[in-house]
Design an enzyme around this catalytic site. Structure first.
Site, short mmCIF file in Angstrom:
data_model
loop_
_atom_site.label_atom_id
_atom_site.label_comp_id
_atom_site.label_asym_id
_atom_site.label_seq_id
_atom_site.Cartn_x
_atom_site.Cartn_y
_atom_site.Cartn_z
N GLU A 73 2.79 -8.08 -0.47
CA GLU A 73 2.78 -8.05 -1.86
C GLU A 73 3.50 -6.95 -2.30
O GLU A 73 3.78 -5.89 -1.63
CB GLU A 73 1.25 -7.85 -2.14
CG GLU A 73 1.03 -7.05 -3.85
CD GLU A 73 -0.05 -6.59 -4.16
OE1 GLU A 73 -0.96 -6.13 -3.21
OE2 GLU A 73 -0.31 -6.27 -5.43
N ASP A 141 0.89 10.39 1.16
CA ASP A 141 1.70 10.64 -0.16
C ASP A 141 1.45 12.19 -0.25
O ASP A 141 0.15 12.71 -0.24
CB ASP A 141 0.95 10.07 -1.15
CG ASP A 141 1.66 10.39 -2.48
OD1 ASP A 141 1.35 9.59 -3.49
OD2 ASP A 141 2.47 11.46 -2.71
N ASP A 143 1.93 15.69 -2.70
CA ASP A 143 2.74 15.89 -3.90
C ASP A 143 2.32 17.49 -4.17
O ASP A 143 1.47 18.08 -4.00
CB ASP A 143 1.56 15.01 -4.79
CG ASP A 143 2.08 14.94 -6.17
OD1 ASP A 143 2.73 15.86 -6.81
OD2 ASP A 143 1.84 13.79 -6.83
N GLY A 193 11.28 11.19 -5.54
CA GLY A 193 11.93 11.14 -6.62
C GLY A 193 11.82 12.41 -7.77
O GLY A 193 12.98 12.77 -8.46
N HIS A 353 -3.67 -0.18 -0.73
CA HIS A 353 -3.25 0.92 -1.77
C HIS A 353 -1.57 0.55 -1.77
O HIS A 353 -0.64 0.45 -0.73
CB HIS A 353 -3.34 2.17 -1.08
CG HIS A 353 -3.03 3.03 -2.08
ND1 HIS A 353 -4.27 3.93 -2.68
CD2 HIS A 353 -1.74 3.87 -2.45
CE1 HIS A 353 -3.66 4.64 -3.80
NE2 HIS A 353 -2.15 4.67 -3.68
#
Lengths: 453, 455
Positions: A73, A141, A143, A193, A353
C-alpha cells in the site's frame, strides 16, 4: 545553447525566462507544486524505491513472487489535503507514472497486504480469504517536539543545532540495540524533513514480525513515561540496570548529558535547576543543594556553572552516605529523563501504520527527507539539508553537462542517493536474493506435516 | 480413539516422554478404547475444571490464586479410581471436549483460552526435567547455553537477574538460548538478556515461552477438528456420539430446578413482593414489563413462565396470573383460546407432556431477542443506558453499578449478575450465578435467614 538545453530550460523555469547563466537566484525559497513536479520528474529515485520495495521479488528466480510489489500500500496526500489511501502499483513504471501524475505532497508507505489493496473490498475481514497485512518493515518515529520539556532553545516544530543532538543520541542508542541486541542488519535512518527521524528496519525477519512482537520491541525501548502530572517521568527500578540501559548510559547518554546538553541547555542555571531538583525525592538533599546554589551564583573556578553544580549534585547523591538505591539511582534517572530516546509507540506497534517515504519533500520546510548514516550521525546537520528550491537552482546551473537520469549526481542530493544505494540497498538486495533462494530450496525439501484431530 | 460399549480397556497412550512423566500435550488422538458412559462423564468432569478456571479469570484472580484454584479443581474433578487411568482420563476428556468446542469460533476461543490457562498452571508446578521434556516434545528451538558461552555472558546475565530481583546465576543455573521472537513478553519487559537476535531465558521464565506454543498448536488442531467433524464425524456418529457432543457445549451442569423445592409454593399474593426482592434482573424486567404492558411475546412467556414454575408457582396459580394480565390487553376469551394452552404445555400437561425445565443463564444469554422482545439477559442484551436504569430500579448503588456495568461490557454477564446479587443483598455469592432460579433460591435463603420469625 543547444536545442535540448533550451527545452530543458523551458520545462524548469517558473518565472520569466532569463538567460541561463543568470538563473542562480531566481527561484524563490517556498515550497511550490510546480517545483515538486520537476522534483518528481528529474530527481526522485523512483527506480530505487521500486527495487527496495520489491525485496528481490522483481527478479527472474522461480521463487520470486510477481504479485509482491503490487500488494504494497502507498498513500498520497495531494494538494488541498486530499488523501488517497490504498494506492498500489504493479511495477516500477506504474509507480513512477502514478507519482508523476498525481504529484503528491506526501507519499506514505504502508504494509504489504495479502492481496492487492485496491481490491480489498472483495475480501472478507475475518475467517478465511481475508484482507490483512502480511509484511511490513519495523519502523520507528522520533520527533523532537516530544522533547519539549528537555530543551529550552526551541519548542514545537523548531529545531536548532543545540537541540538536534538529542536526535543523534536517539539514533545511536536505538541503532546499536537493533544491531547488537536484536541482530538486525538492514536499517535505514531517514531525516523526517523538519523535526525528527524515522527508522526503517528491513530485514526479512523484521518485516514478518506480528503486532505482538512489534509491541515487545517498542516496550523494550520504552523508558520514558512522561505526562504533565508526574515529576520524574523515568523510573529505573531494581538494584541494577538491564544491560541494554546500562550500555546506553555508559556509552552514550551520560557523556552527552555531562559534556553537551548540560551547557547547551543551561539545565542547572538559576531559573532552571528547580526542575531537576524536583526529580530528587529527598528533601534534605535538595535543600542542601538549593542552599549551595543560591549562595554561589557565579562559579569561581571558571568552569561552566552547570558543570560545577552537576558535580555537586552527583557527589551528594552518590556518596557512600546514601543507603537507599533509589537515591543513588536519581543521577541516572535525571540523565535518562533528558536524553533517552522518546519513541512514538503507536507507530511501531501496528503493522498497518503508514509512514512517510524517504526522499519526500517536507511541505513546510521544502527539505528533502534524506537518509542519515548512523555511523557518522554526529555530522548530520538538519539546517544544511538540501531544499527543493536549492536543488532546482543546482539543476538549472548544471543544465548543459549531464542529462538523463544522472541529474541527481550533480545536485546536493547526489551524496544521499549514493549512500542509499551503496550502504543500504545493495546489501539488502544481496540478502534478499539469498533469502529467496534459501526458502525455495527449503520448501522443495519440506515433508508434509500430518496432524490428527 | 475408539469408543466402545464394552468393558474393555487397553493400556494408556502415556503422557510419558523419555521415561519422564509429563503433562500430555494432546498432539494426536490416543489409541484407546473408551466406554460410552466414560466418554460423556470424563468430558463433564473436565468441563467443570475449565468452567472453574473461566470463573476464576473473570473474577480477576491473581497468579498465585489461580495456581491454587487450578490445582484444587484438578484434584476435585479429574481423579479416577484407578491411578493408572488418571492420565487416560486427562487425554480422553481433552479430546472429547475438542469435538464439543471446535464447532464455532466463539467456542474455539473459549476452549483455547481455558486449556492454555490450565496448561500454564500445571506447567508451573512441574520440575525442570519435565519442562525440558516438554520443550523437546513441542519442538521448541532451544539450545542449552554451554558453559563457555555462559562464562562469556555471566556478567550481563547477572545484571539482568539483579535488575529483576532474581537470584544471581551460578555455573549450575540452566539457561536456554531461544530466538527473541519466541518470548516477546520477556523481551518487552526487559527480563531477559538479548544478543544478536537470541534471548537467554532462565528456566523459571520458560513458561512464557512454552505456553504460546501449546496454544498455537491447539488452535490449529481445533480448526482441523472442526473440518473433520463437519465433513465426516458428525454424520458417522449421529446416533452415538453426536447427540452427546452437541449437548455438552450448551450443558448447564448444576441443578435443573424442575422440581421446586423448599419453599414449595409462592402464591399469587406474594408474587409482587417476591419479584421485587428476589428476582434476578432478567426476570424482574419481564415481570415488570408484563405488569405494565399486560403482554409478553413468546420468548418472554417461556423464559418467565418456566422460571415461575421453578420458583414454585402451581399451574392453577400460573394460569390465573397470566390471565389476569393478558385479559387486560386481549380479553379473557382470547387468553383461554390462545395462551392458556402454552402455559399448560410448559407444565407438561399437554402435547408430549415434557415437563420443561427453566432456562439456565447460559441458555438465556445465548438467546436472540428481537424487536418487541423482553427476554434474554439484560447484561448482554440491554444498552448501557437501559442497563443502568434497570439496575437503579433494583436498588444498586451508583458505585456498585459502575462495577456491574464494567463486567457486562467485558462480556462477563453472569459475573455482572452475581455482583448485582451481592449489591442488592449485601452478602457475597461465592458460587456465582448460573441459573435464575439459583438467584431466587439464594436470595430467599438470605432473606429468610434475616427474618427467622416469619413463617
Amino acid at each position: 545553447m543547444t536545442k535540448e538545453a533550451e527545452n530543458e530550460r523551458d520545462d524548469m523555469l517558473v518565472d520569466d525566462p532569463e538567460p541561463q547563466n543568470e538563473q542562480l537566484d531566481d527561484i524563490p525559497d517556498e515550497f511550490n507544486p510546480n517545483y515538486l513536479k520537476v522534483y518528481y520528474g528529474r530527481l526522485f529515485p523512483h527506480a530505487d524505491m521500486f527495487k527496495w520495495m520489491s525485496y528481490g521479488n522483481d527478479g527472474k528466480h522461480p521463487a520470486c513472487d510477481q504479485s509482491y510489489f503490487g500488494r504494497r500500500e502507498f498513500s498520497f496526500t495531494l494538494d488541498n489535503d486530499i488523501y488517497l489511501r490504498f494506492q498500489s502499483f504493479k511495477n516500477a513504471s506504474e509507480l513512477e507514472n502514478g507519482i508523476k501524475d498525481k504529484c503528491p505532497f506526501k507519499i506514505d508507505i504502508g504494509p504489504v497486504y495479502s492481496v492487492d489493496p485496491s481490491k480489498r473490498l472483495a475480501y472478507a475481514q475475518s475467517g478465511d480469504n481475508i484482507f490483512t497485512p502480511v509484511e511490513r518493515e519495523l519502523v520507528f518515529d522520533i520527533d523532537i517536539s516530544d522533547y519539549d520539556d528537555a530543551r529550552y532553545c526551541c519548542s514545537g516544530a523548531d529545531v536548532c543545532l543545540d537541540c538536534w543532538p538529542l536526535m543523534t543520541i536517539a539514533i545511536k542508542v536505538i541503532d546499536t540495540s537493533l544491531r547488537d541486541d536484536f541482530g538486525f542488519n538492514h536499517i535505514l535512518w531517514v531525516y523526517s524533513g523538519r523535526r525528527g527521524v524515522h527508522c526503517w528496519v528491513c530485514d526479512g525477519k523484521a518485516r514478518r514480525l506480528n503486532n505482538e512482537q512489534r509491541s515487545a520491541i517498542a516496550d523494550y525501548f520504552r523508558v520514558y513515561k512522561g505526562n504533565n502530572n508526574s515529576k520524574s517521568k523515568v523510573s529505573l527500578v531494581g538494584p541494577a540496570l538491564h544491560p541494554f540501559l546500562a550500555r546506553s548510559y555508559f556509552d552514550v547518554l551520560r557523556d552527552f548529558f555531562e559534556e553537551k546538553l548540560l551547557c547547551s541547555q543551561q539545565l542547572l542555571s538559576d531559573d532552571r535547576y528547580e526542575k531537576i531538583l524536583e526529580m530528587i525525592p529527598d528533601e534534605s538533599i535538595t535543600s542542601e543543594l538549593r542552599g549551595k546554589w543560591q549562595d554561589n551564583r557565579r562559579s569561581s573556578s571558571g568552569k561552566d556553572v552547570n558543570v560545577v553544580r552537576w558535580e555537586q549534585l552527583k557527589q551528594l547523591l552518590q556518596s557512600g552516605k546514601q543507603k537507599a538505591t533509589g537515591i543513588r539511582r536519581c543521577v541516572e534517572e535525571i540523565v535518562f529523563s533528558f536524553t533517552y530516546p522518546r519513541l512514538d509507540m503507536e507507530v511501531s506497534k501496528h503493522m498497518n501504520h503508514l509512514l512517510k517515504a524517504p526522499f519526500c519533500i517536507h511541505p513546510k520546510t521544502g527539505r528533502v527527507c534524506v537518509p542519515i548514516d548512523p555511523n557518522v550521525c554526529d555530522d548530520f546537520d538538519p539546517t544544511n539539508v538540501p531544499t527543493l528550491s536549492k536543488l532546482l537552482r543546482e539543476i538549472n546551473t548544471g543544465g548543459l553537462q549531464v542529462e538523463g537520469d544522472k541529474v541527481w549526481e550533480r545536485t546536493s542530493m547526489g551524496k544521499s542517493i549514493r549512500y542509499f544505494r551503496e550502504s543500504f540497498l545493495q546489501p539488502l538486495m544481496k540478502s534478499c536474493k539469498e533469502e529467496i533462494e534459501e526458502s525455495y530450496s527449503a520448501k522443495v525439501n519440506q515433508s508434509k506435516n500430518s496432524l490428527n484431530w | 480413539m475408539e469408543v466402545v460399549r464394552s468393558q474393555k480397556k487397553s493400556s494408556s497412550a502415556a503422557a510419558y516422554s523419555d521415561g519422564v512423566s509429563t503433562i500430555p500435550l494432546y498432539r494426536s488422538a490416543p489409541t484407546l478404547e473408551v466406554r460410552l458412559e466414560d466418554f460423556e462423564r470424563f468430558a463433564v468432569d473436565r468441563l467443570l475444571v475449565l468452567r472453574g478456571i473461566s470463573d476464576g479469570l473473570a473474577r480477576g484472580k491473581k497468579s498465585d490464586e489461580m495456581g491454587k484454584l487450578v490445582s484444587d479443581l484438578w484434584k476435585a474433578n479429574m481423579r479416577h479410581p484407578h491411578a493408572s487411568e488418571v492420565k487416560d482420563k486427562d487425554i480422553i476428556s481433552h479430546f472429547v471436549l475438542r469435538l464439543v468446542y471446535c464447532r464455532t469460533e466463539e467456542l474455539r476461543k473459549w476452549f483455547l483460552s481455558m486449556e492454555s490457562t490450565l496448561f500454564r498452571y500445571r506447567f508451573r508446578r512441574e520440575t525442570s526435567d519435565v519442562h525440558r521434556a516438554l520443550m523437546t516434545e513441542l519442538g521448541l528451538p532451544h539450545k542449552v547455553v554451554t558453559n563457555a558461552e555462559f562464562e562469556g555472558l555471566r556478567e550481563k546475565l547477572s545484571q539482568v537477574a539483579r535488575s529483576i530481583g532474581q537470584a544471581l546465576p551460578t555455573a549450575d543455573t540452566v539457561y536456554y538460548k531461544v530466538p527473541w521472537e519466541q518470548v516477546p513478553e520477556l523481551v518487552g519487559s526487559r527480563r531477559v538478556l538479548i544478543k544478536k537476535g537470541y534471548a537467554y531465558v532462565a528456566l523459571n521464565q520458560v513458561v512464557s515461552f512454552v505456553v504460546p506454543h501449546f496454544r498455537s498448536h491447539l488452535s490449529k488442531a481445533l480448526v482441523l477438528t472442526n473440518r473433520k467433524w463437519t465433513s465426516m464425524i458428525r454424520e458417522q456418529e449421529k446416533d452415538r456420539l453426536t447427540p452427546i457432543v452437541e449437548a455438552l457445549s450448551t450443558s448447564y451442569l448444576g441443578p435443573d430446578y424442575s422440581q421446586a423445592k423448599e419453599f414449595g409454593e409462592i402464591t399469587l399474593k406474594d408474587i409482587d413482593q417476591v419479584a421485587r426482592s428476589s428476582f434476578p434482573l432478567c426476570m424482574r424486567h419481564l415481570f415488570d414489563t408484563l405488569r405494565d404492558d399486560h403482554h409478553l411475546k413468546h420468548g418472554g412467556r417461556m423464559q418467565l413462565g418456566l422460571f415461575l414454575k421453578g420458583v414454585g408457582l402451581k399451574l392453577d396459580d400460573a394460569l390465573a396470573f397470566w390471565k389476569a394480565e393478558f385479559s387486560q390487553k386481549v380479553g379473557a376469551e382470547r387468553f383461554d383460546k390462545e395462551y392458556a394452552y402454552g402455559i399448560r404445555h410448559n407444565y407438561g400437561k399437554e402435547g408430549k407432556r415434557t415437563d420443561y425445565t427453566p432456562f439456565s443463564c447460559q441458555k438465556i444469554i445465548l438467546s436472540t431477542p428481537g424487536v418487541g422482545d423482553h427476554h434474554g439477559c439484560p447484561y448482554r442484551h440491554f444498552s448501557e443506558e437501559n442497563l443502568r436504569a434497570a439496575l437503579g430500579k433494583m436498588g444498586v448503588s451508583s458505585r456498585e453499578l459502575d462495577e456491574v456495568v464494567d463486567k457486562a461490557k467485558g462480556r462477563h454477564y453472569q459475573l455482572a449478575c452475581t455482583l448485582t446479587f451481592e449489591a442488592v443483598h449485601g452478602a457475597s455469592c461465592d458460587a456465582g450465578i448460573n441459573h435464575p432460579n439459583q438467584y431466587f433460591t439464594d436470595s430467599q435463603n438470605i432473606l429468610k435467614a434475616k427474618k427467622p420469625s416469619t413463617a
